[in-house]
Design a protein around this motif. Sequence first.
Motif, mmCIF file in Angstrom:
data_model
loop_
_atom_site.group_PDB
_atom_site.id
_atom_site.type_symbol
_atom_site.label_atom_id
_atom_site.label_comp_id
_atom_site.label_asym_id
_atom_site.label_seq_id
_atom_site.Cartn_x
_atom_site.Cartn_y
_atom_site.Cartn_z
ATOM 1 N N LEU A 183 -9.019 82.433 10.803
ATOM 2 C CA LEU A 183 -9.400 81.208 11.507
ATOM 3 C C LEU A 183 -10.669 80.608 10.912
ATOM 4 C CD1 LEU A 183 -8.963 82.164 15.265
ATOM 5 C CD2 LEU A 183 -7.620 80.504 13.978
ATOM 6 N N ALA A 184 -11.631 81.471 10.637
ATOM 7 C CA ALA A 184 -12.916 81.005 10.111
ATOM 8 C C ALA A 184 -12.766 80.397 8.729
ATOM 9 C CB ALA A 184 -13.922 82.160 10.078
ATOM 10 N N GLU A 185 -11.750 80.791 8.005
ATOM 11 C CA GLU A 185 -11.553 80.295 6.651
ATOM 12 C C GLU A 185 -10.832 78.950 6.606
ATOM 13 O OE1 GLU A 185 -9.656 83.564 4.668
ATOM 14 O OE2 GLU A 185 -11.477 84.779 4.747
ATOM 15 N N ILE A 186 -10.344 78.480 7.724
ATOM 16 C CA ILE A 186 -9.700 77.162 7.777
ATOM 17 C C ILE A 186 -10.795 76.109 7.790
ATOM 18 C CG2 ILE A 186 -8.182 75.625 9.085
ATOM 19 C CD1 ILE A 186 -6.841 78.161 10.219
ATOM 20 N N PHE A 240 -11.366 75.878 16.897
ATOM 21 C CA PHE A 240 -11.749 77.260 16.604
ATOM 22 C C PHE A 240 -11.910 78.050 17.895
ATOM 23 C CE2 PHE A 240 -14.984 80.554 16.106
ATOM 24 C CZ PHE A 240 -14.409 81.313 15.111
ATOM 25 N N CYS A 241 -12.600 77.465 18.868
ATOM 26 C CA CYS A 241 -12.823 78.148 20.144
ATOM 27 C C CYS A 241 -11.493 78.449 20.827
ATOM 28 C CB CYS A 241 -13.712 77.299 21.047
ATOM 29 S SG CYS A 241 -14.043 78.053 22.653
ATOM 30 N N SER A 242 -10.617 77.479 20.868
ATOM 31 C CA SER A 242 -9.321 77.667 21.506
ATOM 32 C C SER A 242 -8.508 78.752 20.805
ATOM 33 C CB SER A 242 -8.552 76.345 21.501
ATOM 34 O OG SER A 242 -7.314 76.491 22.129
ATOM 35 N N ALA A 243 -8.490 78.725 19.481
ATOM 36 C CA ALA A 243 -7.744 79.735 18.720
ATOM 37 C C ALA A 243 -8.365 81.116 18.891
ATOM 38 C CB ALA A 243 -7.698 79.347 17.249
ATOM 39 N N LEU A 244 -9.692 81.183 18.929
ATOM 40 C CA LEU A 244 -10.383 82.458 19.134
ATOM 41 C C LEU A 244 -10.046 83.032 20.503
ATOM 42 C CD1 LEU A 244 -12.498 84.541 18.118
ATOM 43 C CD2 LEU A 244 -14.214 83.149 19.299
ATOM 44 N N VAL A 245 -10.110 82.194 21.528
ATOM 45 C CA VAL A 245 -9.781 82.636 22.886
ATOM 46 C C VAL A 245 -8.335 83.130 22.938
ATOM 47 C CG1 VAL A 245 -9.408 81.847 25.261
ATOM 48 C CG2 VAL A 245 -11.499 81.222 24.046
#
Length: 112
Positions: A50-53, A61-66
């Motif tokens: 995710l961080a590499e996108i 990012f927050c939504s995907a992390l959650v």
Amino acid sequence: MTRVGNTEHIMALLRSQLHRMAGRDRTQRSRKPGEPASREPTTQERIQALAEIENLSDEEFCSALVRTLLADEFGDAVANSAGFQHIVTRTSNAMRTDREIAQLLRTVRQSL
């Protein structure tokens, strides 16, 4: 007595995860050389991806992390349930509005 709802429980879980992630040394998070790759990516590997996108907004990012952390914690059955995305949206919105958690999110994302 104050009643603690589901959102508060989820926020506490995610806050704990973010504190652990923010405090880890980068070398502790990466796979060791020569270590075989697993079939299913680990939670850390998914978060690293995710961080590499590059064009991912802070909100995305927050939504995907959650989504990733909750799916890892509660399993695929919950992650595939009808109300899961609603929980992810409500939780990520609450996290971004909490000053401490928003800072932890920035720290985690920058350290990945």
